[in-house]
Motif scaffolding. Structure first.
Motif, PDB file in Angstrom:
ATOM      1  N   THR A  30      18.993 -81.838 -60.531  1.00  0.00           N
ATOM      2  CA  THR A  30      19.919 -82.005 -59.153  1.00  0.00           C
ATOM      3  C   THR A  30      21.290 -81.297 -59.365  1.00  0.00           C
ATOM      4  OG1 THR A  30      21.039 -83.792 -60.667  1.00  0.00           O
ATOM      5  CG2 THR A  30      18.979 -83.989 -59.519  1.00  0.00           C
ATOM      6  N   PRO A  31      21.622 -80.712 -58.348  1.00  0.00           N
ATOM      7  CA  PRO A  31      22.661 -80.216 -58.605  1.00  0.00           C
ATOM      8  C   PRO A  31      23.774 -80.703 -58.827  1.00  0.00           C
ATOM      9  CG  PRO A  31      22.336 -81.702 -56.370  1.00  0.00           C
ATOM     10  CD  PRO A  31      21.395 -81.938 -57.397  1.00  0.00           C
ATOM     11  N   GLY A  33      27.204 -80.154 -62.338  1.00  0.00           N
ATOM     12  CA  GLY A  33      27.703 -78.626 -62.947  1.00  0.00           C
ATOM     13  C   GLY A  33      27.855 -77.291 -62.082  1.00  0.00           C
ATOM     14  N   ASN A  34      27.281 -76.900 -63.563  1.00  0.00           N
ATOM     15  CA  ASN A  34      27.394 -75.427 -63.493  1.00  0.00           C
ATOM     16  C   ASN A  34      25.473 -74.504 -63.531  1.00  0.00           C
ATOM     17  OD1 ASN A  34      29.742 -74.071 -62.613  1.00  0.00           O
ATOM     18  ND2 ASN A  34      30.372 -74.216 -64.818  1.00  0.00           N
ATOM     19  N   ILE A  35      24.628 -75.912 -63.009  1.00  0.00           N
ATOM     20  CA  ILE A  35      23.469 -75.317 -62.679  1.00  0.00           C
ATOM     21  C   ILE A  35      23.083 -74.635 -62.137  1.00  0.00           C
ATOM     22  CG2 ILE A  35      22.286 -77.283 -61.450  1.00  0.00           C
ATOM     23  CD1 ILE A  35      21.060 -76.761 -64.549  1.00  0.00           C
ATOM     24  N   HIS A  36      23.205 -74.779 -60.856  1.00  0.00           N
ATOM     25  CA  HIS A  36      23.228 -73.082 -60.084  1.00  0.00           C
ATOM     26  C   HIS A  36      23.306 -71.873 -60.162  1.00  0.00           C
ATOM     27  CE1 HIS A  36      27.832 -74.034 -59.399  1.00  0.00           C
ATOM     28  NE2 HIS A  36      27.948 -72.836 -58.897  1.00  0.00           N
ATOM     29  N   GLN A  37      24.103 -71.727 -61.270  1.00  0.00           N
ATOM     30  CA  GLN A  37      23.953 -70.121 -62.521  1.00  0.00           C
ATOM     31  C   GLN A  37      22.902 -69.937 -62.798  1.00  0.00           C
ATOM     32  OE1 GLN A  37      27.975 -70.112 -65.177  1.00  0.00           O
ATOM     33  NE2 GLN A  37      29.377 -70.762 -63.267  1.00  0.00           N
ATOM     34  N   LEU A  38      22.384 -70.882 -63.304  1.00  0.00           N
ATOM     35  CA  LEU A  38      20.868 -70.468 -63.828  1.00  0.00           C
ATOM     36  C   LEU A  38      20.246 -70.398 -62.564  1.00  0.00           C
ATOM     37  CD1 LEU A  38      20.755 -73.414 -67.064  1.00  0.00           C
ATOM     38  CD2 LEU A  38      20.824 -70.454 -67.058  1.00  0.00           C
ATOM     39  N   ILE A  39      19.457 -71.796 -62.131  1.00  0.00           N
ATOM     40  CA  ILE A  39      18.595 -71.791 -61.199  1.00  0.00           C
ATOM     41  C   ILE A  39      18.870 -70.869 -59.508  1.00  0.00           C
ATOM     42  CG2 ILE A  39      16.912 -73.520 -60.278  1.00  0.00           C
ATOM     43  CD1 ILE A  39      17.910 -75.618 -62.495  1.00  0.00           C
ATOM     44  N   SER A  41      16.098 -71.635 -56.641  1.00  0.00           N
ATOM     45  CA  SER A  41      15.582 -72.462 -55.915  1.00  0.00           C
ATOM     46  C   SER A  41      13.644 -71.371 -55.754  1.00  0.00           C
ATOM     47  CB  SER A  41      15.296 -73.136 -55.208  1.00  0.00           C
ATOM     48  OG  SER A  41      16.346 -74.261 -55.623  1.00  0.00           O
ATOM     49  N   ASP A  42      12.297 -71.553 -56.291  1.00  0.00           N
ATOM     50  CA  ASP A  42      11.223 -71.551 -55.865  1.00  0.00           C
ATOM     51  C   ASP A  42      11.630 -69.753 -56.652  1.00  0.00           C
ATOM     52  OD1 ASP A  42      10.264 -73.514 -54.820  1.00  0.00           O
ATOM     53  OD2 ASP A  42      11.646 -72.797 -52.674  1.00  0.00           O
ATOM     54  N   ILE A  47      16.521 -76.528 -57.886  1.00  0.00           N
ATOM     55  CA  ILE A  47      17.418 -77.296 -57.840  1.00  0.00           C
ATOM     56  C   ILE A  47      17.023 -78.200 -56.402  1.00  0.00           C
ATOM     57  CG2 ILE A  47      19.915 -78.236 -57.232  1.00  0.00           C
ATOM     58  CD1 ILE A  47      20.358 -75.382 -58.375  1.00  0.00           C
ATOM     59  N   ILE A  48      17.378 -79.836 -56.701  1.00  0.00           N
ATOM     60  CA  ILE A  48      16.781 -80.949 -55.872  1.00  0.00           C
ATOM     61  C   ILE A  48      17.747 -81.411 -56.076  1.00  0.00           C
ATOM     62  CG2 ILE A  48      14.325 -79.631 -56.195  1.00  0.00           C
ATOM     63  CD1 ILE A  48      15.247 -82.881 -57.546  1.00  0.00           C
TER      64      ILE A  48
END
Length: 98
Positions: A30-31, A33-39, A41-42, A47-48
């Motif tokens: 799920t989106p 914290g800072n997970i967007h720095q790692l993932i 998408s595809d 990130i979903i």
């Protein structure tokens, strides 16, 4: 383990995400914290929104072995290039030396 699902509502940057990707285990998260720095998408995971969780897992299960392997390699590469000891320790030392 072939896939890690992080379905938290609140996180910073989960260490389990770093550890999994460092071992070539892609994430569905799920989106938070800072997970967007790692993932990306595809590319190295997904990130979903929570409502997309089942669809994302189903999508992963239907990927060809070669496509899975590519995503696993990209997950490992992200950690190696941005979070490995060879990258992080020099950054920390430079902070202490300034």
């Amino acid at each position: 383990m072939g896939l890690l699902v992080i379905c938290s509502r609140y996180e910073g940057l989960p260490m389990v995400a770093l550890e999994a990707m460092g071992r070539g285990i892609p994430l569905i998260s799920t989106p938070v914290g800072n997970i967007h720095q790692l993932i990306q998408s595809d590319i190295n995971g997904w990130i979903i929104e929570p409502s997309q969780l089942v669809a994302a897992i189903t999508h992963w299960s239907k990927l060809s072995q070669s496509h899975r392997k590519q995503i696993q390699q990209m997950a490992r590469r992200m950690i190696k290039q941005h979070y490995s000891v060879h990258v992080v320790i020099p950054r920390l030392l430079s902070l202490y030396n300034h």
